[in-house]
Design a protein around this motif. Structure first.
Motif, short mmCIF file in Angstrom:
data_model
loop_
_atom_site.label_atom_id
_atom_site.label_comp_id
_atom_site.label_asym_id
_atom_site.label_seq_id
_atom_site.Cartn_x
_atom_site.Cartn_y
_atom_site.Cartn_z
N GLN A 77 -0.85 7.08 4.10
CA GLN A 77 0.52 7.55 3.93
C GLN A 77 0.80 8.81 4.72
O GLN A 77 -0.11 9.56 5.08
CB GLN A 77 0.81 7.76 2.43
CG GLN A 77 0.83 6.46 1.66
CD GLN A 77 1.03 6.64 0.17
OE1 GLN A 77 0.70 7.70 -0.39
NE2 GLN A 77 1.56 5.63 -0.49
N LYS A 101 -0.41 11.86 8.84
CA LYS A 101 0.53 12.08 9.93
C LYS A 101 1.77 12.81 9.42
O LYS A 101 2.28 12.52 8.33
CB LYS A 101 0.94 10.74 10.53
CG LYS A 101 1.82 10.82 11.77
CD LYS A 101 2.13 9.41 12.28
CE LYS A 101 2.99 9.44 13.53
NZ LYS A 101 2.29 10.04 14.67
N ILE A 103 5.54 13.01 10.28
CA ILE A 103 6.59 12.35 11.05
C ILE A 103 7.75 13.34 11.16
O ILE A 103 8.39 13.67 10.15
CB ILE A 103 7.06 11.06 10.37
CG1 ILE A 103 5.88 10.10 10.17
CG2 ILE A 103 8.17 10.40 11.18
CD1 ILE A 103 6.21 8.89 9.30
N VAL A 120 13.71 6.43 9.86
CA VAL A 120 12.24 6.52 9.80
C VAL A 120 11.70 5.43 8.88
O VAL A 120 10.72 4.74 9.22
CB VAL A 120 11.79 7.91 9.30
CG1 VAL A 120 10.26 7.95 9.17
CG2 VAL A 120 12.28 8.99 10.24
N HIS A 123 12.00 2.06 10.57
CA HIS A 123 11.03 1.88 11.65
C HIS A 123 9.62 1.63 11.11
O HIS A 123 8.87 0.81 11.65
CB HIS A 123 11.03 3.11 12.55
CG HIS A 123 10.17 2.98 13.77
ND1 HIS A 123 10.35 2.01 14.73
CD2 HIS A 123 9.10 3.72 14.18
CE1 HIS A 123 9.45 2.14 15.68
NE2 HIS A 123 8.67 3.17 15.36
N HIS A 124 9.24 2.33 10.05
CA HIS A 124 7.91 2.18 9.46
C HIS A 124 7.99 1.12 8.36
O HIS A 124 8.02 1.42 7.16
CB HIS A 124 7.42 3.51 8.89
CG HIS A 124 7.13 4.53 9.93
ND1 HIS A 124 8.13 5.19 10.63
CD2 HIS A 124 5.97 5.02 10.42
CE1 HIS A 124 7.59 6.04 11.49
NE2 HIS A 124 6.28 5.95 11.38
N SER A 125 8.01 -0.13 8.79
CA SER A 125 8.38 -1.21 7.88
C SER A 125 7.20 -2.04 7.37
O SER A 125 7.36 -2.85 6.44
CB SER A 125 9.38 -2.15 8.55
OG SER A 125 8.82 -2.68 9.75
N MET A 129 1.85 0.46 10.63
CA MET A 129 2.18 1.86 10.85
C MET A 129 1.91 2.62 9.55
O MET A 129 1.76 2.03 8.47
CB MET A 129 3.66 2.02 11.24
CG MET A 129 4.07 1.20 12.45
SD MET A 129 5.80 1.45 12.89
CE MET A 129 5.71 3.05 13.67
N VAL A 130 1.82 3.95 9.66
CA VAL A 130 1.65 4.73 8.44
C VAL A 130 2.86 4.54 7.53
O VAL A 130 3.97 4.24 7.99
CB VAL A 130 1.48 6.24 8.75
CG1 VAL A 130 0.15 6.50 9.43
CG2 VAL A 130 2.63 6.78 9.57
N GLN A 131 2.64 4.72 6.25
CA GLN A 131 3.70 4.53 5.26
C GLN A 131 4.29 5.89 4.86
O GLN A 131 3.61 6.72 4.26
CB GLN A 131 3.13 3.85 4.02
CG GLN A 131 4.16 3.59 2.93
CD GLN A 131 3.51 3.08 1.66
OE1 GLN A 131 2.81 3.80 0.97
NE2 GLN A 131 3.72 1.78 1.38
N PRO A 132 5.55 6.15 5.19
CA PRO A 132 6.17 7.40 4.74
C PRO A 132 6.26 7.42 3.21
O PRO A 132 6.77 6.48 2.61
CB PRO A 132 7.57 7.36 5.37
CG PRO A 132 7.48 6.33 6.46
CD PRO A 132 6.48 5.33 5.99
#
Length: 342
Positions: A77, A101, A103, A120, A123-125, A129-132
């Motif tokens: 995350q 990370k 973002i 954001v 995009h991070h779906s 990719m990392v999960q916000p």
């Protein structure tokens, strides 16, 4: 050298120094289990109108951000921050060093909004990719701007809707809460954040910040994270004693107000000189646009933060007032500036 470089360059406020002298020669329990830590916890819970808030004492801002953020996030995350955010710019990759990370999101005023966060998340779906998961904001922001009650409420409700956590860095919270435009209160912070901290370093403390978890689903075993990251002080009372003194008789807010008042007077000096500001002056940080030749004279006489060129002929300097700034310092700069302009 005259100094407008930061708001922590004076040693300690006299009242805080006296509070240490008053308890000299006492033997106290370690690791936050002493009477002064317990007193500070009870006091701040009353201020927040939140008897179940989980309170911890930390040595400084960077280690607070590192410990809180890395504790909350799972390994895959990430945290979202404004591109000017402290964790993105001024913490030497401390968050990234824990494997998470940052973002960054460009903002016009240092503030995050649901509208800025939405792309954001879009995009991070998926799992490639990392999960916000965590939203990081600061109040004041790194540009000296502040969040209103509605700003914070909107952001918190958006986080709730999207299963995100909201973390507020309060290094300069005293200045934010004392700002003329402010309508936020300490109970609002308990209501509209998952976790935040009250900064002491920038309002006359030797050092120290107080972390408050409002969401008790993310604080489990936090003291283990603190110990692992070197964030538990054996003498945690060092922070608690100062926080008790700062909160007594509203000294915390008075010092934030003084910092802002000095910035207001400095703002008038710059306006009289025909200078403009890179961001809206609201608290104790002023971002002033200077012609290069005038900036060189300022830098030769004052410790300020040079933020670099705006274009070929102008640059931006940050002036930061503090709890210890005196009016004669402002007047001295005014006379000097007028002499150069004439």
């Amino acid at each position: 050298m005259n100094d407008f470089l930061n708001d922590y360059n004076q040693t300690v406020h006299p009242s805080l120094l006296k509070s240490f002298i008053a308890i000299n020669n006492k033997k106290l329990a370690g690791y936050g289990l002493d009477e002064y830590c317990k007193q500070a916890i009870t006091n701040i819970q009353k201020r927040l109108q939140s008897p179940h808030a989980d309170v911890h004492f930390m040595p400084g801002g960077t280690i607070t951000n590192l410990t809180v953020i890395s504790h909350i996030l799972k390994p895959y995350q990430a945290v979202i921050a404004a591109n000017t955010g402290h964790i993105n710019v001024h913490e030497t990759g401390a968050i990234e060093a824990t494997g998470h990370k940052v973002i960054s999101v460009p903002t016009a005023d240092g503030k995050l909004t649901p509208e800025l966060i939405e792309p954001v998340l879009f995009h991070h779906s998926d799992e490639h990719m990392v999960q916000p998961k965590l939203i990081y904001i600061s109040n004041t922001t790194e540009l000296g701007t502040i969040y209103s009650q509605q700003d914070l409420k909107n952001l918190y409700q958006y986080c709730q809707k999207n299963r995100l956590f909201l973390y507020l860095d309060g290094a300069r919270l005293a200045m934010a809460l004392a700002a003329k435009d402010n309508d936020l209160t300490l109970p609002d912070l308990a209501k509209y954040t998952d976790v935040f901290y009250i900064g002491g370093t920038k309002v006359g403390a030797f050092a120290g910040e107080m972390v408050i978890f409002n969401n008790l689903s993310i604080n489990q075993d936090f003291r283990f994270s603190m110990k692992q990251k070197g964030a538990i002080l054996a003498k945690s009372w060092i922070v608690a004693v100062q926080m008790n003194e700062l909160m007594q008789n509203d000294l915390y807010f008075q010092l934030g107000q003084h910092s802002n008042n000095m910035a207001d007077k400095l703002k008038i000096v710059f306006e009289k000189a025909g200078l403009t500001f890179a961001s809206k002056p609201q608290t104790n940080q002023l971002f002033v646009n200077f012609p290069n030749q005038l900036a060189e004279k300022i830098i030769a006489h004052y410790a300020v933060d040079n933020l670099g060129p705006i274009d070929d002929h102008n640059c931006c300097l940050r002036f930061c007032t503090s709890w210890s700034t005196q009016i004669d310092e402002i007047d001295r700069l005014d006379r000097l500036l007028q002499s150069w302009l004439s």
